[in-house]
Scaffold this motif. Structure first.
Motif, PDB file in Angstrom:
ATOM      1  N   LEU A 160       0.824  -1.201   0.000  1.00 58.44           N
ATOM      2  CA  LEU A 160       0.000   0.000   0.000  1.00 58.44           C
ATOM      3  C   LEU A 160       0.860   1.254   0.000  1.00 58.44           C
ATOM      4  O   LEU A 160       0.566   2.235  -0.699  1.00 58.44           O
ATOM      5  N   ASP A 161       1.934   1.230   0.779  1.00 61.26           N
ATOM      6  CA  ASP A 161       2.857   2.362   0.801  1.00 61.26           C
ATOM      7  C   ASP A 161       3.502   2.572  -0.568  1.00 61.26           C
ATOM      8  O   ASP A 161       3.699   3.705  -1.008  1.00 61.26           O
ATOM      9  N   ALA A 162       3.823   1.443  -1.250  1.00 60.14           N
ATOM     10  CA  ALA A 162       4.448   1.537  -2.571  1.00 60.14           C
ATOM     11  C   ALA A 162       3.497   2.140  -3.601  1.00 60.14           C
ATOM     12  O   ALA A 162       3.929   2.817  -4.547  1.00 60.14           O
ATOM     13  N   LEU A 163       2.197   1.932  -3.403  1.00 59.27           N
ATOM     14  CA  LEU A 163       1.202   2.434  -4.350  1.00 59.27           C
ATOM     15  C   LEU A 163       0.798   3.882  -4.086  1.00 59.27           C
ATOM     16  O   LEU A 163       0.000   4.435  -4.846  1.00 59.27           O
ATOM     17  N   GLU A 164       1.335   4.465  -3.048  1.00 61.79           N
ATOM     18  CA  GLU A 164       0.948   5.829  -2.687  1.00 61.79           C
ATOM     19  C   GLU A 164       1.250   6.797  -3.833  1.00 61.79           C
ATOM     20  O   GLU A 164       2.400   7.017  -4.207  1.00 61.79           O
ATOM     21  N   GLY A 165       0.196   7.358  -4.408  1.00 57.97           N
ATOM     22  CA  GLY A 165       0.359   8.366  -5.445  1.00 57.97           C
ATOM     23  C   GLY A 165       0.789   7.860  -6.797  1.00 57.97           C
ATOM     24  O   GLY A 165       1.136   8.652  -7.677  1.00 57.97           O
ATOM     25  N   GLN A 166       0.771   6.543  -7.012  1.00 56.55           N
ATOM     26  CA  GLN A 166       1.193   6.030  -8.302  1.00 56.55           C
ATOM     27  C   GLN A 166       0.503   4.703  -8.627  1.00 56.55           C
ATOM     28  O   GLN A 166      -0.042   4.033  -7.743  1.00 56.55           O
ATOM     29  N   GLU A 167       0.548   4.339  -9.885  1.00 52.29           N
ATOM     30  CA  GLU A 167      -0.037   3.097 -10.389  1.00 52.29           C
ATOM     31  C   GLU A 167       1.099   2.167 -10.791  1.00 52.29           C
ATOM     32  O   GLU A 167       1.985   2.554 -11.542  1.00 52.29           O
ATOM     33  N   LEU A 168       1.080   0.932 -10.276  1.00 50.96           N
ATOM     34  CA  LEU A 168       2.188   0.007 -10.501  1.00 50.96           C
ATOM     35  C   LEU A 168       1.688  -1.365 -10.927  1.00 50.96           C
ATOM     36  O   LEU A 168       0.591  -1.785 -10.545  1.00 50.96           O
ATOM     37  N   SER A 169       2.513  -2.063 -11.690  1.00 52.12           N
ATOM     38  CA  SER A 169       2.263  -3.470 -11.967  1.00 52.12           C
ATOM     39  C   SER A 169       2.700  -4.284 -10.759  1.00 52.12           C
ATOM     40  O   SER A 169       3.349  -3.757  -9.839  1.00 52.12           O
ATOM     41  N   ALA A 170       2.386  -5.575 -10.738  1.00 51.42           N
ATOM     42  CA  ALA A 170       2.790  -6.428  -9.629  1.00 51.42           C
ATOM     43  C   ALA A 170       4.316  -6.479  -9.521  1.00 51.42           C
ATOM     44  O   ALA A 170       4.867  -6.467  -8.416  1.00 51.42           O
ATOM     45  N   THR A 171       4.992  -6.523 -10.659  1.00 48.07           N
ATOM     46  CA  THR A 171       6.460  -6.560 -10.651  1.00 48.07           C
ATOM     47  C   THR A 171       7.036  -5.277 -10.068  1.00 48.07           C
ATOM     48  O   THR A 171       7.937  -5.305  -9.220  1.00 48.07           O
ATOM     49  N   GLU A 172       6.499  -4.141 -10.514  1.00 46.84           N
ATOM     50  CA  GLU A 172       6.990  -2.860 -10.009  1.00 46.84           C
ATOM     51  C   GLU A 172       6.691  -2.695  -8.524  1.00 46.84           C
ATOM     52  O   GLU A 172       7.529  -2.198  -7.754  1.00 46.84           O
ATOM     53  N   ALA A 173       5.498  -3.141  -8.093  1.00 44.03           N
ATOM     54  CA  ALA A 173       5.136  -3.042  -6.687  1.00 44.03           C
ATOM     55  C   ALA A 173       6.018  -3.936  -5.828  1.00 44.03           C
ATOM     56  O   ALA A 173       6.401  -3.562  -4.717  1.00 44.03           O
ATOM     57  N   SER A 174       6.350  -5.124  -6.346  1.00 40.95           N
ATOM     58  CA  SER A 174       7.201  -6.041  -5.577  1.00 40.95           C
ATOM     59  C   SER A 174       8.590  -5.453  -5.376  1.00 40.95           C
ATOM     60  O   SER A 174       9.176  -5.572  -4.290  1.00 40.95           O
ATOM     61  N   GLU A 175       9.113  -4.804  -6.397  1.00 42.59           N
ATOM     62  CA  GLU A 175      10.437  -4.187  -6.290  1.00 42.59           C
ATOM     63  C   GLU A 175      10.412  -3.009  -5.313  1.00 42.59           C
ATOM     64  O   GLU A 175      11.329  -2.839  -4.504  1.00 42.59           O
ATOM     65  N   ALA A 176       9.344  -2.212  -5.385  1.00 35.86           N
ATOM     66  CA  ALA A 176       9.252  -1.044  -4.511  1.00 35.86           C
ATOM     67  C   ALA A 176       9.058  -1.441  -3.054  1.00 35.86           C
ATOM     68  O   ALA A 176       9.552  -0.776  -2.142  1.00 35.86           O
ATOM     69  N   LEU A 212      -2.617  -3.311 -13.584  1.00 35.17           N
ATOM     70  CA  LEU A 212      -2.010  -2.172 -12.914  1.00 35.17           C
ATOM     71  C   LEU A 212      -2.826  -1.850 -11.666  1.00 35.17           C
ATOM     72  O   LEU A 212      -4.054  -1.786 -11.716  1.00 35.17           O
ATOM     73  N   TYR A 213      -2.132  -1.648 -10.554  1.00 36.94           N
ATOM     74  CA  TYR A 213      -2.792  -1.450  -9.258  1.00 36.94           C
ATOM     75  C   TYR A 213      -2.557  -0.036  -8.757  1.00 36.94           C
ATOM     76  O   TYR A 213      -1.490   0.555  -8.970  1.00 36.94           O
ATOM     77  N   SER A 214      -3.556   0.504  -8.080  1.00 37.90           N
ATOM     78  CA  SER A 214      -3.430   1.836  -7.501  1.00 37.90           C
ATOM     79  C   SER A 214      -4.397   1.974  -6.335  1.00 37.90           C
ATOM     80  O   SER A 214      -5.341   1.188  -6.201  1.00 37.90           O
ATOM     81  N   LYS A 215      -4.140   2.968  -5.508  1.00 34.88           N
ATOM     82  CA  LYS A 215      -5.059   3.261  -4.406  1.00 34.88           C
ATOM     83  C   LYS A 215      -6.169   4.156  -4.914  1.00 34.88           C
ATOM     84  O   LYS A 215      -5.908   5.112  -5.651  1.00 34.88           O
ATOM     85  N   PRO A 216      -7.418   3.874  -4.572  1.00 38.75           N
ATOM     86  CA  PRO A 216      -8.525   4.702  -5.068  1.00 38.75           C
ATOM     87  C   PRO A 216      -8.442   6.118  -4.532  1.00 38.75           C
ATOM     88  O   PRO A 216      -7.979   6.334  -3.409  1.00 38.75           O
ATOM     89  N   LEU A 217      -8.879   7.058  -5.352  1.00 36.97           N
ATOM     90  CA  LEU A 217      -8.930   8.447  -4.920  1.00 36.97           C
ATOM     91  C   LEU A 217     -10.129   8.638  -4.013  1.00 36.97           C
ATOM     92  O   LEU A 217     -11.233   8.208  -4.333  1.00 36.97           O
TER      93      LEU A 217
END
Length: 218
Positions: A160-176, A212-217
């Motif tokens: 959730l912290d990694a998704l703050e303010g951005q949209e990420l794929s599972a790979t990008e989220a895992s790295e972050a 692509l995953y993101s936190k809802p506005l």
């Protein structure tokens, strides 16, 4: 949700129908199977294509769009210039998932379509639904924050912290987040099904679409 959702646009003004159809076609995960100007045309297209979602005007040359919503057994949004309470309440009683007053900005329909995808995602599968799941689906559809009744694990909080303010794929989220891709993919899918985060599909030149995953506005 990997499948493309089929949409039928029903409006007696072909120009308006074309505008709405273009908005739907530009939204990931949706495709327009046709546009209809009358109830008769709509019923023929429904029988031919079995759409997942109807975008229906109220006043049609040969009848009432709300009646179609009530009898079609298909998810529907009513799109109409009619702003009287009686018509809006009648649409809700007929089972419309939402009511958009025309004219409306493009982003409003885009937002409704996004909510609908997330709503379908929560209500997917073959197992029985808990009350929390039903509440989450309803909250997503209505644009309110879905209630979260379970505490987030440390891994989920990292994601959730990694998704703050951005949209990420599972790979990008895992790295972050510093977790494995398999773990990230599993936890992200679980949180998306609960309505905690949102997911959309990105279509590339070839191959399967990417989630692509993101936190809802809020």
């Amino acid at each position: 949700m990997d499948q493309t959702l089929k949409v039928l646009v029903i409006d007696d003004d072909f120009r308006v129908a074309g505008i709405h159809a273009s908005i739907v076609d530009a939204s990931p995960g949706f495709s327009v199977v046709g546009t209809a100007r009358t109830l008769a045309e709509a019923k023929t297209l429904i029988a031919t294509f079995s759409p997942d979602l109807l975008l229906v005007d109220v006043y049609l040359p040969d009848g009432d769009g709300i009646d179609l919503v009530g009898t079609s057994n298909i998810d529907a949004f009513v799109l109409s210039a009619a702003d009287d309470i009686k018509t809006v309440r009648r649409a809700m009683r007929a089972g419309a998932l939402g009511y958009l007053l025309k004219p409306f900005p493009q982003k409003r329909l885009v937002e409704r379509l996004d909510r609908y995808v997330r709503y379908r995602h929560v209500l997917s599968g073959t197992q029985g639904l808990s009350q929390d799941k039903i509440d989450q689906a309803t909250a997503i559809l209505n644009g309110t924050q879905a209630p979260v009744t379970v505490s987030r694990s440390a891994t989920e909080q990292l994601l959730l912290d990694a998704l703050e303010g951005q949209e990420l794929s599972a790979t990008e989220a895992s790295e972050a987040a510093g977790v494995s891709r398999a773990t990230a993919q599993r936890r992200l899918a679980a949180m998306a099904s609960q309505g905690v985060i949102q997911v959309r599909l990105r279509y590339g030149q070839s191959g399967r679409p990417e989630h692509l995953y993101s936190k809802p506005l809020l």
